[in-house]
Scaffold this active site. Structure first.
Site, PDB file in Angstrom:
ATOM      1  N   GLU A 101       0.850  -1.274  -0.037  1.00  0.00           N
ATOM      2  CA  GLU A 101      -0.042   0.018   0.017  1.00  0.00           C
ATOM      3  C   GLU A 101       0.781   1.301  -0.162  1.00  0.00           C
ATOM      4  OE1 GLU A 101      -3.191   0.067   3.085  1.00  0.00           O
ATOM      5  OE2 GLU A 101      -3.393   2.071   2.974  1.00  0.00           O
ATOM      6  N   LYS A 279      -6.839  -1.399  12.060  1.00  0.00           N
ATOM      7  CA  LYS A 279      -6.027  -1.700  10.753  1.00  0.00           C
ATOM      8  C   LYS A 279      -5.029  -0.983  10.518  1.00  0.00           C
ATOM      9  CE  LYS A 279      -5.842  -1.936   5.940  1.00  0.00           C
ATOM     10  NZ  LYS A 279      -5.040  -1.102   5.269  1.00  0.00           N
ATOM     11  N   ASP A 295       5.474 -14.468  11.424  1.00  0.00           N
ATOM     12  CA  ASP A 295       3.992 -15.007  11.018  1.00  0.00           C
ATOM     13  C   ASP A 295       3.053 -13.743  11.394  1.00  0.00           C
ATOM     14  OD1 ASP A 295       1.420 -16.099  11.111  1.00  0.00           O
ATOM     15  OD2 ASP A 295       1.787 -17.821  12.411  1.00  0.00           O
ATOM     16  N   HIS A 392      -2.075   9.864  -1.133  1.00  0.00           N
ATOM     17  CA  HIS A 392      -2.412   8.777  -1.966  1.00  0.00           C
ATOM     18  C   HIS A 392      -2.240   9.210  -3.385  1.00  0.00           C
ATOM     19  CE1 HIS A 392      -3.319   5.087   0.130  1.00  0.00           C
ATOM     20  NE2 HIS A 392      -3.741   6.041   1.215  1.00  0.00           N
TER      21      HIS A 392
HETATM   22  C1  MEV Z   1      -5.604   2.614   5.368  1.00  0.00           C
HETATM   23  O1  MEV Z   1      -4.819   1.509   4.983  1.00  0.00           O
HETATM   24  C2  MEV Z   1      -5.399   2.919   6.828  1.00  0.00           C
HETATM   25  C3  MEV Z   1      -6.494   4.058   7.519  1.00  0.00           C
HETATM   26  O2  MEV Z   1      -7.605   3.855   6.985  1.00  0.00           O
HETATM   27  C4  MEV Z   1      -6.388   3.840   8.863  1.00  0.00           C
HETATM   28  C5  MEV Z   1      -7.336   4.708   9.650  1.00  0.00           C
HETATM   29  O3  MEV Z   1      -8.409   5.035   9.070  1.00  0.00           O
HETATM   30  O4  MEV Z   1      -7.161   5.265  10.808  1.00  0.00           O
HETATM   31  C6  MEV Z   1      -5.964   5.282   6.843  1.00  0.00           C
END
Ligand code: MEV
Length: 439
Positions: A101, A279, A295, A392
């Site tokens: 990413e 995430k 892992d 991005h």
């Molecule tokens: C994208 O990979 C991760 C984010 O969505 C994390 C977040 O929203 O805190 C930018």
């Protein structure tokens, strides 16, 4: 002291001191891949062979890959980037990250740069203690069985420790045992936990072997039937913590502090947001886990399990201190090693560990926690201000410019124009390029 200066046209001076006092690499991202690698190689004392392995796209020989998993037909590559600016407990780190990413590596480096102004990250680690579970079913009197197992725990621990004399020699081994009674759809079940200090390994193999070895004794003592014997990925005794002070001036002022606090409050209050919040943390931690041959699914499972232990919650927390600055903390289980598994089998993982320069699984876990916190802070700051799409799109625009044939300084110029005009397309990049070159 191993201190080096690099005078570059692009930046003023880049200081690199191996694990020393000051090491910022401003402009690192603007260098060519080769020049970046040169800097990292100098920092980590990489051999010519190691440098070649990183850049030649043949770092994982097919014979080695064929021994790692089954039915191998090839290898599959991902980009390896370096997060810069990390000052953790007074030590300088370059952090290898393997991830598909865009923006993640840049975001971590940027957050680490801001954290430096507050002194960098401070971290802590409990101990490399993993849990091995033995499920015992058909136990007539669970409370009495629990009592008997605890009364005889030294016999069980002794037996477990017969499995791995090497681990014992290194100061690890089965340390303790706990017994839980859980309610299931089949009624009460007994669950025995072996608590095993696995030292610098991830430890699943050692723990699974011990569980299988002692299960018959547990069965005999409890009068029940041992069934599953397997490590738990919810490694609550292997916790890494990190803290960073983000000074309000360093991050864009009071409004940004307030925005990050509200973004955090959103995750705290809403599991839909919290999943994305966590995430983002794992963007950093998993990228490091992959780079070091660990892992990463085990670490992901542990992190989300830990986040859910009292209702699904963010792994990071934020507070405002007496000066109005932001203080971020993270607490996350990290079951990862620097020996065993693919960490030493995959030559690229070995090189990444060398770049990282960690000396123990605990140090790896502490760096991972700092990285997770940096990643989360960067995401919240971006989301609470301009949003994440601009970053991005800029990166995307650079790629489009390169695909259109831009080189050197043309890349940034063309990318900038495409973003400004809101037209990030190859045909437009080609058109701009011809104009720029006066064709
Ligand atoms: C994208 O990979 C991760 C984010 O969505 C994390 C977040 O929203 O805190 C930018």
């Amino acid at each position: 002291m191993d201190f080096k200066f690099f005078d570059l046209a692009l930046t003023k001076i880049i200081y690199v001191e191996r694990r020393g006092y000051i090491m910022r690499l401003p402009g690192f991202y603007k260098l060519s891949v080769q020049d970046r690698l040169k800097k990292v190689a100098e920092f980590a004392n990489l051999s010519e062979e190691e440098v070649k392995a990183l850049i030649s796209s043949a770092g994982l020989p097919i014979e080695v890959a064929d021994r790692m998993i089954e039915n191998v037909i090839g290898t599959f590559e991902l980009p390896l980037g370096i997060a810069t600016n990390f000052l953790i407990d007074g030590k300088e780190y370059l952090i290898p990250m393997v991830i598909e990413e865009p923006s993640v590596v840049a975001a971590a480096s940027n957050a680490a740069r801001m954290a430096r102004e507050g002194g960098g990250f401070t971290t802590d680690f409990t101990a490399p203690v993993m849990i091995g579970q033995i499920q015992v079913v058909d136990v007539r009197n669970p409370e009495s069985a629990r009592f008997e197992i605890l009364r005889n725990k030294s016999e069980i621990i002794e037996k477990a420790n017969e499995c791995d004399p090497m681990l014992l020699k290194l100061g690890g081994g089965c340390r303790d045992l706990e017994v839980r009674i859980i309610d299931s759809i089949f009624g009460k079940m007994l669950v025995v936990h072996l608590l095993v200090d696995v030292r610098d390994a991830m430890g699943a193999n050692a723990v699974n072997t011990m569980c299988e070895k002692v299960a018959p004794i547990v069965g005999r003592i409890s009068g029940g039937k041992p069934l599953l014997r397997i490590v738990s990925n919810l490694s609550v005794y292997r916790i890494a913590r990190a803290k960073a002070l983000f000074k309000k001036e360093a991050i864009g002022g009071e409004e940004v502090v307030d925005g990050v606090m509200k973004a955090y409050a959103f995750a705290e209050a809403d599991p839909f947001r919290c999943a994305t919040h966590n995430k983002g943390i794992m963007n950093g931690i998993s990228a490091l886990m992959i780079a070091t041959g660990n892992d990463f699914r085990a670490v992901e499972a542990g992190a989300h399990g830990y986040a859910a232990i009292r209702g699904y919650k963010p792994l990071t927390k934020y507070e405002i201190n007496e000066n109005g600055d932001l203080v971020g903390t993270i607490e996350v289980p990290i079951s990862a090693g620097i020996i065993g598994g693919a960490t030493q089998v995959n030559p690229l993982a070995k090189i990444c560990l060398k770049i990282l320069g960690v000396k123990s699984s605990g140090e790896l876990a502490r760096v991972a926690a700092a990285l997770g916190l940096a990643q989360n802070f960067a995401a919240l700051r971006a989301l609470a201000t301009e949003g994440i799409q601009r970053g991005h799109m800029e990166l995307h625009a650079r790629n489009v410019a390169i695909m259109a044939g831009a080189r050197g300084s043309e890349i940034d110029r063309i990318a900038e124009l495409m973003v400004k005009d809101g037209k990030i397309r190859i045909d437009y990049a080609k058109e701009l390029l011809s104009k720029l070159r006066g064709e």
